[in-house]
Every structure is written in structure tokens, then in C-alpha cells.
Scaffold this motif. Structure first.
Motif, PDB file in Angstrom:
ATOM      1  N   TRP A  56      28.733  35.424  -7.835  1.00 54.19           N
ATOM      2  CA  TRP A  56      29.795  34.924  -6.945  1.00 54.19           C
ATOM      3  C   TRP A  56      31.180  35.396  -7.399  1.00 54.19           C
ATOM      4  CZ3 TRP A  56      27.986  33.575  -2.484  1.00 54.19           C
ATOM      5  CH2 TRP A  56      26.683  33.093  -2.401  1.00 54.19           C
ATOM      6  N   PRO A  57      31.525  35.323  -8.703  1.00 57.13           N
ATOM      7  CA  PRO A  57      32.823  35.858  -9.120  1.00 57.13           C
ATOM      8  C   PRO A  57      32.960  37.360  -8.867  1.00 57.13           C
ATOM      9  CG  PRO A  57      31.956  34.394 -10.815  1.00 57.13           C
ATOM     10  CD  PRO A  57      30.868  34.595  -9.789  1.00 57.13           C
ATOM     11  N   VAL A  58      31.908  38.126  -9.126  1.00 55.65           N
ATOM     12  CA  VAL A  58      31.961  39.574  -8.924  1.00 55.65           C
ATOM     13  C   VAL A  58      32.063  39.905  -7.439  1.00 55.65           C
ATOM     14  CG1 VAL A  58      30.612  41.699  -9.172  1.00 55.65           C
ATOM     15  CG2 VAL A  58      30.858  40.146 -11.112  1.00 55.65           C
ATOM     16  N   LEU A  59      31.367  39.159  -6.599  1.00 51.88           N
ATOM     17  CA  LEU A  59      31.453  39.379  -5.155  1.00 51.88           C
ATOM     18  C   LEU A  59      32.903  39.236  -4.692  1.00 51.88           C
ATOM     19  CD1 LEU A  59      29.286  39.919  -2.939  1.00 51.88           C
ATOM     20  CD2 LEU A  59      29.440  37.498  -2.389  1.00 51.88           C
ATOM     21  N   HIS A  60      33.585  38.230  -5.210  1.00 49.20           N
ATOM     22  CA  HIS A  60      34.989  38.013  -4.843  1.00 49.20           C
ATOM     23  C   HIS A  60      35.908  39.070  -5.468  1.00 49.20           C
ATOM     24  CE1 HIS A  60      38.815  36.246  -4.021  1.00 49.20           C
ATOM     25  NE2 HIS A  60      39.042  36.041  -5.303  1.00 49.20           N
ATOM     26  N   LEU A  61      35.765  39.324  -6.752  1.00 51.13           N
ATOM     27  CA  LEU A  61      36.639  40.288  -7.434  1.00 51.13           C
ATOM     28  C   LEU A  61      36.524  41.695  -6.851  1.00 51.13           C
ATOM     29  CD1 LEU A  61      36.209  39.227 -11.165  1.00 51.13           C
ATOM     30  CD2 LEU A  61      38.272  39.016  -9.759  1.00 51.13           C
ATOM     31  N   SER A  62      35.371  42.018  -6.304  1.00 57.65           N
ATOM     32  CA  SER A  62      35.161  43.347  -5.720  1.00 57.65           C
ATOM     33  C   SER A  62      35.701  43.453  -4.298  1.00 57.65           C
ATOM     34  CB  SER A  62      33.672  43.682  -5.729  1.00 57.65           C
ATOM     35  OG  SER A  62      32.952  42.782  -4.904  1.00 57.65           O
ATOM     36  N   GLY A  63      36.158  42.340  -3.732  1.00 53.51           N
ATOM     37  CA  GLY A  63      36.741  42.367  -2.398  1.00 53.51           C
ATOM     38  C   GLY A  63      35.792  42.080  -1.261  1.00 53.51           C
ATOM     39  N   PHE A  64      34.549  41.721  -1.567  1.00 51.31           N
ATOM     40  CA  PHE A  64      33.616  41.389  -0.483  1.00 51.31           C
ATOM     41  C   PHE A  64      33.984  40.078   0.204  1.00 51.31           C
ATOM     42  CE2 PHE A  64      30.403  44.408  -2.219  1.00 51.31           C
ATOM     43  CZ  PHE A  64      30.018  44.993  -1.025  1.00 51.31           C
ATOM     44  N   THR A  65      34.532  39.129  -0.543  1.00 52.99           N
ATOM     45  CA  THR A  65      34.917  37.844   0.037  1.00 52.99           C
ATOM     46  C   THR A  65      36.387  37.580  -0.276  1.00 52.99           C
ATOM     47  OG1 THR A  65      34.188  36.599  -1.928  1.00 52.99           O
ATOM     48  CG2 THR A  65      32.586  36.868  -0.134  1.00 52.99           C
ATOM     49  N   PRO A  66      37.110  36.937   0.627  1.00 57.42           N
ATOM     50  CA  PRO A  66      38.548  36.713   0.408  1.00 57.42           C
ATOM     51  C   PRO A  66      38.846  35.632  -0.628  1.00 57.42           C
ATOM     52  CG  PRO A  66      37.862  35.716   2.474  1.00 57.42           C
ATOM     53  CD  PRO A  66      36.681  36.481   1.947  1.00 57.42           C
ATOM     54  N   ARG A  67      37.832  34.841  -0.974  1.00 51.17           N
ATOM     55  CA  ARG A  67      38.004  33.818  -2.000  1.00 51.17           C
ATOM     56  C   ARG A  67      36.678  33.668  -2.732  1.00 51.17           C
ATOM     57  NH1 ARG A  67      35.616  29.013  -0.907  1.00 51.17           N
ATOM     58  NH2 ARG A  67      34.938  28.652   1.227  1.00 51.17           N
ATOM     59  N   LEU A  68      36.730  33.011  -3.875  1.00 50.91           N
ATOM     60  CA  LEU A  68      35.533  32.782  -4.662  1.00 50.91           C
ATOM     61  C   LEU A  68      34.670  31.725  -3.981  1.00 50.91           C
ATOM     62  CD1 LEU A  68      33.852  33.160  -7.233  1.00 50.91           C
ATOM     63  CD2 LEU A  68      35.361  31.501  -8.348  1.00 50.91           C
ATOM     64  N   LEU A  69      33.493  32.133  -3.546  1.00 42.89           N
ATOM     65  CA  LEU A  69      32.545  31.193  -2.944  1.00 42.89           C
ATOM     66  C   LEU A  69      31.696  30.554  -4.032  1.00 42.89           C
ATOM     67  CD1 LEU A  69      31.237  33.307   0.092  1.00 42.89           C
ATOM     68  CD2 LEU A  69      33.024  31.547   0.098  1.00 42.89           C
ATOM     69  N   ARG A  70      31.260  29.350  -3.768  1.00 41.91           N
ATOM     70  CA  ARG A  70      30.322  28.653  -4.640  1.00 41.91           C
ATOM     71  C   ARG A  70      28.907  28.856  -4.082  1.00 41.91           C
ATOM     72  NH1 ARG A  70      33.875  24.618  -3.013  1.00 41.91           N
ATOM     73  NH2 ARG A  70      32.102  23.751  -1.884  1.00 41.91           N
ATOM     74  N   PRO A  71      27.899  28.690  -4.916  1.00 41.40           N
ATOM     75  CA  PRO A  71      26.531  28.810  -4.410  1.00 41.40           C
ATOM     76  C   PRO A  71      26.253  27.910  -3.205  1.00 41.40           C
ATOM     77  CG  PRO A  71      26.508  28.792  -6.793  1.00 41.40           C
ATOM     78  CD  PRO A  71      27.924  28.480  -6.370  1.00 41.40           C
ATOM     79  N   ASP A  72      26.864  26.710  -3.169  1.00 44.40           N
ATOM     80  CA  ASP A  72      26.611  25.817  -2.035  1.00 44.40           C
ATOM     81  C   ASP A  72      27.317  26.281  -0.764  1.00 44.40           C
ATOM     82  OD1 ASP A  72      29.130  25.081  -3.123  1.00 44.40           O
ATOM     83  OD2 ASP A  72      28.937  23.042  -2.351  1.00 44.40           O
ATOM     84  N   GLU A  73      28.080  27.366  -0.850  1.00 47.09           N
ATOM     85  CA  GLU A  73      28.726  27.955   0.321  1.00 47.09           C
ATOM     86  C   GLU A  73      28.053  29.263   0.747  1.00 47.09           C
ATOM     87  OE1 GLU A  73      33.340  26.732   0.032  1.00 47.09           O
ATOM     88  OE2 GLU A  73      32.646  27.994  -1.638  1.00 47.09           O
TER      89      GLU A  73
END
Length: 188
Positions: A56-73
Motif C-alpha cells: 500500500w505505501p509503495v502503490l501510493h509513493l509510485s503515483g498509482f493512488t493519490p493518497r495512501l490507502l489502507r487494506p480495508d479500502e
């Protein structure tokens, strides 16, 4: 990131072999594929749920998501053209509990899933599992992290480092660079 739900050792053990449903839909930009769910993920029904997992942190840091998502999201992933599945569906405490035969069978099931869903990219997070699941038949035995020659129908394939906290060969930053390279390719 929010704390993970409290799960007892008995609940973790009861999750062994349990499945975590895919978060997937036809036509995604990228379908991320883990090796298999860990026990915590199976106990809570969420992909990459272990606090030490860096997906989840890497997904956000790489620009795939605009914010850090949690597993429950995780159900928000399709909003970004993303989804998640696993090579092997059953949960285990560690990926090394899986046999090569199980990984190869999982590769067959994954190929059928990709042919049905037709994402633009399949991103397998775990190079060793990728090599075993896709093997010599598909030229994957000597694969390295990055874009692969393999296509499944029209779906292109990218092998990513395993985001497990047990994978000390990759830092969050170096993983984010590789995920960002995939993001750029998926947007081209």
C-alpha cells in the motif's frame, strides 16, 4: 496507516487455507497479483493486510493512488483502474509453504483469469513466484524484475519485487521506482 485489526493466534491459525476474494473487474489498467494471502490477510479478508507489507505505501509513493490507502479500502482500487488477485488463492503463514506444483497450477488459473478480465497489465509481485508459475514454457525461468516478453492475450506482464517486509533486498524507495516505471508504462 491505521492499525491492523486485532486477531488472535487461534483466528490466524483458523485462516490457514482460507481465500481472499479478488478485487477485480474487466478492463483494468493494472491487475496486481500477490503470491498468496498471508494468514492475517485471510483472517481479515483484505489483500496485503500485514502491517509490515509495503504494497500500500509503495502503490501510493509510485503515483498509482493519490493518497495512501489502507487494506480495508481495497475496494477503491477499481476507481483507479487497479485490482488485486493472487497466484495461489489459499492462505499460508509464508509463501515458502507453497509447492512448485501449486504455483504452476496457480499460474494456469491466473492466465485464464487474465484472459477473461483482459487488464492492460498484469503485475506479479514476487519474481521467484513469477518464474515458477510461468516457467520455461513461457520463458520466465530467467526473468528479472521489470517488463516481461510474455503476453496473455493482449495483456502485457510486469514482474515486481515482493512487497513483503521479509524481502530485505528491496527498500520502499527502490520498490516505488519499479512500481512507478510500471505506472508510466500503463499510462502510455
Amino acid at each position: 496507516m491505521a492499525r491492523s485489526p486485532r486477531v488472535t493466534p487461534a483466528e490466524l491459525e483458523a485462516a490457514r487455507g482460507r481465500l481472499v476474494p479478488d478485487v477485480a473487474a474487466p478492463g483494468l489498467r493494472v491487475l496486481f497479483c500477490g503470491i498468496n494471502p498471508g494468514l492475517l490477510s485471510a483472517a481479515v479478508g483484505r489483500h496485503f493486510a500485514r502491517p509490515g507489507n509495503r504494497f500500500w505505501p509503495v502503490l501510493h509513493l509510485s503515483g498509482f493512488t493519490p493518497r495512501l490507502l489502507r487494506p480495508d479500502e481495497q475496494d477503491e482500487l477499481p476507481r483507479y483502474g487497479l485490482g488485486t488477485t493472487n497466484v495461489v488463492a489459499r492462505a499460508s503463514a509464508r509463501a515458502d509453504e507453497l509447492s512448485d506444483a501449486e504455483l504452476r497450477e496457480g499460474g494456469d488459473i491466473l492466465r485464464a483469469k487474465v484472459e477473461r478480465l483482459r487488464p492492460r497489465w498484469l503485475a506479479v509481485a514476487g519474481i521467484t513466484a513469477y518464474r515458477t508459475a510461468f516457467g520455461d514454457e513461457f520463458g520466465a525461468k530467467k526473468a528479472r524484475v521489470g517488463r516481461q516478453d510474455l503476453t496473455i492475450g493482449t495483456t502485457r506482464v510486469w514482474a515486481l519485487p515482493n512487497p513483503s517486509g521479509l524481502n530485505a533486498h528491496w527498500t520502499v524507495e527502490t520498490m516505488a521506482e519499479e512500481f512507478a516505471a510500471l505506472r508510466a508504462a500503463s499510462e502510455a
